[in-house]
Design a protein around this motif. Structure first.
Motif, mmCIF file in Angstrom:
data_model
loop_
_atom_site.group_PDB
_atom_site.id
_atom_site.type_symbol
_atom_site.label_atom_id
_atom_site.label_comp_id
_atom_site.label_asym_id
_atom_site.label_seq_id
_atom_site.Cartn_x
_atom_site.Cartn_y
_atom_site.Cartn_z
ATOM 1 N N LYS A 88 68.275 71.429 29.486
ATOM 2 C CA LYS A 88 68.281 72.950 29.802
ATOM 3 C C LYS A 88 68.144 73.323 31.284
ATOM 4 C CE LYS A 88 67.927 77.466 28.650
ATOM 5 N NZ LYS A 88 68.328 78.178 29.824
ATOM 6 N N ARG B 248 67.887 76.193 33.856
ATOM 7 C CA ARG B 248 67.727 77.619 33.895
ATOM 8 C C ARG B 248 68.535 78.422 34.940
ATOM 9 N NH1 ARG B 248 65.403 78.489 38.725
ATOM 10 N NH2 ARG B 248 63.840 77.557 39.610
ATOM 11 N N PRO B 249 68.660 79.709 34.950
ATOM 12 C CA PRO B 249 69.270 80.613 35.855
ATOM 13 C C PRO B 249 68.811 80.578 37.299
ATOM 14 C CG PRO B 249 68.476 81.863 34.035
ATOM 15 C CD PRO B 249 67.730 80.682 33.962
ATOM 16 N N MET C 59 67.575 81.746 40.641
ATOM 17 C CA MET C 59 66.732 83.111 40.966
ATOM 18 C C MET C 59 67.295 83.734 42.039
ATOM 19 S SD MET C 59 62.875 82.559 38.929
ATOM 20 C CE MET C 59 62.902 80.696 39.539
ATOM 21 N N SER D 45 60.374 69.329 36.573
ATOM 22 C CA SER D 45 59.504 69.457 37.540
ATOM 23 C C SER D 45 58.837 70.860 37.445
ATOM 24 C CB SER D 45 60.567 69.440 38.796
ATOM 25 O OG SER D 45 61.329 70.187 38.924
ATOM 26 N N THR D 46 57.848 71.062 38.386
ATOM 27 C CA THR D 46 57.398 72.401 38.405
ATOM 28 C C THR D 46 58.540 73.484 38.742
ATOM 29 O OG1 THR D 46 55.123 71.634 38.674
ATOM 30 C CG2 THR D 46 55.595 73.937 39.472
ATOM 31 N N GLY D 47 58.372 74.422 38.006
ATOM 32 C CA GLY D 47 59.354 75.573 38.050
ATOM 33 C C GLY D 47 60.631 75.441 37.408
ATOM 34 N N SER D 48 60.802 74.380 36.758
ATOM 35 C CA SER D 48 62.089 74.263 36.135
ATOM 36 C C SER D 48 62.187 74.836 34.843
ATOM 37 C CB SER D 48 62.252 72.810 35.899
ATOM 38 O OG SER D 48 61.423 72.211 35.049
ATOM 39 N N GLY D 49 61.114 75.606 34.334
ATOM 40 C CA GLY D 49 61.323 76.232 33.139
ATOM 41 C C GLY D 49 60.626 75.456 31.686
ATOM 42 N N LYS D 50 59.895 74.674 31.713
ATOM 43 C CA LYS D 50 59.154 74.200 30.834
ATOM 44 C C LYS D 50 58.336 75.236 30.069
ATOM 45 C CE LYS D 50 56.721 71.314 33.154
ATOM 46 N NZ LYS D 50 57.306 71.749 34.643
ATOM 47 N N THR D 51 57.485 76.122 30.636
ATOM 48 C CA THR D 51 56.650 76.997 29.856
ATOM 49 C C THR D 51 57.602 78.090 29.398
ATOM 50 O OG1 THR D 51 54.691 76.272 31.331
ATOM 51 C CG2 THR D 51 54.738 78.524 30.116
ATOM 52 N N TYR D 52 58.662 78.426 30.022
ATOM 53 C CA TYR D 52 59.448 79.426 29.581
ATOM 54 C C TYR D 52 60.199 78.820 28.356
ATOM 55 C CZ TYR D 52 63.271 82.882 29.383
ATOM 56 O OH TYR D 52 64.142 83.915 29.008
HETATM 57 P P1 ADP Z 1 57.499 75.220 34.619
HETATM 58 O O1 ADP Z 1 56.689 75.687 33.561
HETATM 59 O O2 ADP Z 1 58.478 74.314 34.457
HETATM 60 O O3 ADP Z 1 56.614 75.418 35.836
HETATM 61 P P2 ADP Z 1 58.508 78.185 34.262
HETATM 62 O O4 ADP Z 1 58.768 78.028 32.956
HETATM 63 O O5 ADP Z 1 57.069 78.846 34.664
HETATM 64 O O6 ADP Z 1 58.471 76.636 35.058
HETATM 65 O O7 ADP Z 1 59.804 78.872 35.213
HETATM 66 C C1 ADP Z 1 59.858 78.942 36.345
HETATM 67 C C2 ADP Z 1 60.420 80.511 36.706
HETATM 68 O O8 ADP Z 1 61.602 80.495 36.058
HETATM 69 C C3 ADP Z 1 59.517 81.443 35.904
HETATM 70 O O9 ADP Z 1 59.574 82.690 36.514
HETATM 71 C C4 ADP Z 1 60.300 81.698 34.521
HETATM 72 O O10 ADP Z 1 60.175 83.247 34.176
HETATM 73 C C5 ADP Z 1 61.761 81.509 34.894
HETATM 74 N N1 ADP Z 1 62.824 81.011 34.162
HETATM 75 C C6 ADP Z 1 62.690 79.718 33.552
HETATM 76 N N2 ADP Z 1 63.731 79.670 32.596
HETATM 77 C C7 ADP Z 1 64.110 80.910 32.338
HETATM 78 C C8 ADP Z 1 65.232 81.256 31.741
HETATM 79 N N3 ADP Z 1 65.921 80.488 30.881
HETATM 80 N N4 ADP Z 1 65.785 82.446 31.967
HETATM 81 C C9 ADP Z 1 65.022 83.297 32.721
HETATM 82 N N5 ADP Z 1 64.035 82.916 33.716
HETATM 83 C C10 ADP Z 1 63.593 81.756 33.290
#
Ligand code: ADP
Ligand code: MG
Length: 341
Positions: free
Chosen positions: A18, A20-21, A23, A103-110
């Motif tokens: 996946k 992510r967009p 930013m 990696s950190t910030g790649s969207g895992k938690t999202y």
């Molecule tokens: P991780 O957990 O990998 O460190 P996050 O899930 O916190 O990363 O995502 C990093 C940033 O990107 C957050 O601000 C999150 O809201 C945003 N983001 C991640 N995936 C998406 C998505 N599919 N659509 C919109 N924003 C996203």
């Protein structure tokens, strides 16, 4: 004559990626393209656009192929749909593990937790489980319980407790590996799970590093257990689904800070490395038959053992950023995901 189906003895692994967009604050170049439902292309950021236009060749692209590929416009629901069959097995006594790697910030938690408008895989999975139970035509009784823990520095903490102490792993002769004292709550709908997860995530150990001020350095595991009591056969079936938000995959060396943080990094790598080794062994098992799977090498892999062995189904969702500044992380993640297959 009808032949009985051959019992499946190996773990199946599905790999989805996946992206992510991009930013607004990243202001960099977007170097990831999703070609089709399986293919993803990464452009080399070292070559300026002008140069690429001039030589008009596309050899500096790297192409990767997975079971599923999702671009920036995809929702968590899109990702979920591609793996929902894995999740539904839990209602029939099967085990499964879904983990987000990146990696950190790649969207895992999202991807795993998500937002109210775009709920993540943890929430969507629980929705499916309750929908299936509601639609079930048998007279079976169901009980759904959840636990939420983190592994930080090879120590286990309960994310459902306000201030959890260290929890230990025990080998139970009947239940296998259990986390002693871990809180397990009965749930009756998916309604409040997002609040619960956000509350739990607020308790996760975060530490500022040079790379990201809220870099999550712990692994979070949501376990959903479904107990099904079959009325007619007087039998109990148990299915377990583990959904894992892994710590950032960046290497300790890259964070460039010493002391405590470096040790964190080393331990995070130990769990990730152990997980990688298990996944590799499972892959070999799938292709060539039996292979030893080294579950015992980290807390994380011991916790996940049931969901990574036997006839379990495993899903890896590799998350990447499209920003040119994240090129090395993106390529590392895709290589890891590719090796897993
Ligand atoms: P991780 O957990 O990998 O460190 P996050 O899930 O916190 O990363 O995502 C990093 C940033 O990107 C957050 O601000 C999150 O809201 C945003 N983001 C991640 N995936 C998406 C998505 N599919 N659509 C919109 N924003 C996203
Ligand atoms: Mg996170």
């Amino acid at each position: 004559s009808i032949r009985a189906p051959v019992a499946k003895k190996t773990t199946t692994l599905t790999v989805a990626v996946k992206c992510r967009p991009l930013m607004e604050k990243e202001r960099g170049r977007d170097i990831v393209r999703v070609n089709n439902s399986k293919e993803l292309i990464v452009l080399d950021p070292d070559l300026s656009k002008d140069y690429l236009d001039r030589i008009q060749n596309r050899t500096k692209e790297k192409k990767y192929c997975f079971d599923h590929a999702f671009g920036p416009e995809s929702t968590n629901k899109n990702v979920y749909r591609s793996i929902s069959s894995v999740i539904s097995g839990v209602v029939h006594g099967l085990n499964a593990t879904v983990f987000a790697y990146g990696s950190t910030g790649s969207g895992k938690t999202y991807t795993m937790v998500g937002t109210r408008s775009d709920p993540g895989l943890m929430v969507l999975s629980l929705n499916t489980i309750f929908d299936m139970i509601k639609c079930d035509k048998s007279s079976d009784d169901f009980e759904v319980t959840c636990s939420y823990l983190e592994v930080y520095n090879e120590v286990i903490y309960d994310l459902l407790e306000k201030s959890s102490g260290h929890l230990e792993l025990r080998e139970d002769p009947e239940q296998g590996i259990v986390v002693a004292g871990l809180r397990s709550i009965k749930v009756y709908s998916a309604d409040r799970i997002l609040e619960l997860l956000n509350l739990g995530n607020g308790r996760r150990k975060t530490e500022s590093t040079e790379m990201n001020s809220t870099s999550s350095r712990s692994h979070a595991v949501l376990e959903i257990a479904v107990k099904r009591r079959q009325k007619n056969q007087n039998q109990v079936m148990r299915g377990k689904l583990a959904l894992v938000d892994l710590a950032g995959s960046e290497r300790a060396a890259e964070t460039n800070n010493g002391g405590q943080k470096l040790r964190d990094g080393a331990n995070i790598n130990r769990s990730l490395l152990a997980l990688a080794n298990c996944i590799n062994a499972l892959g070999k098992q799938h292709k060539k038959g039996l292979a030893y799977v080294p579950y015992r090498n980290s807390k994380l892999t011991r916790i996940l053992k049931d969901g990574l062995s036997g006839n379990s189904q495993t899903v890896m969702v590799a998350t990447v950023s499209p920003a040119d500044t994240q090129y090395h992380h993106t390529v590392n993640t895709l290589k890891y995901a590719d090796r897993a297959k």
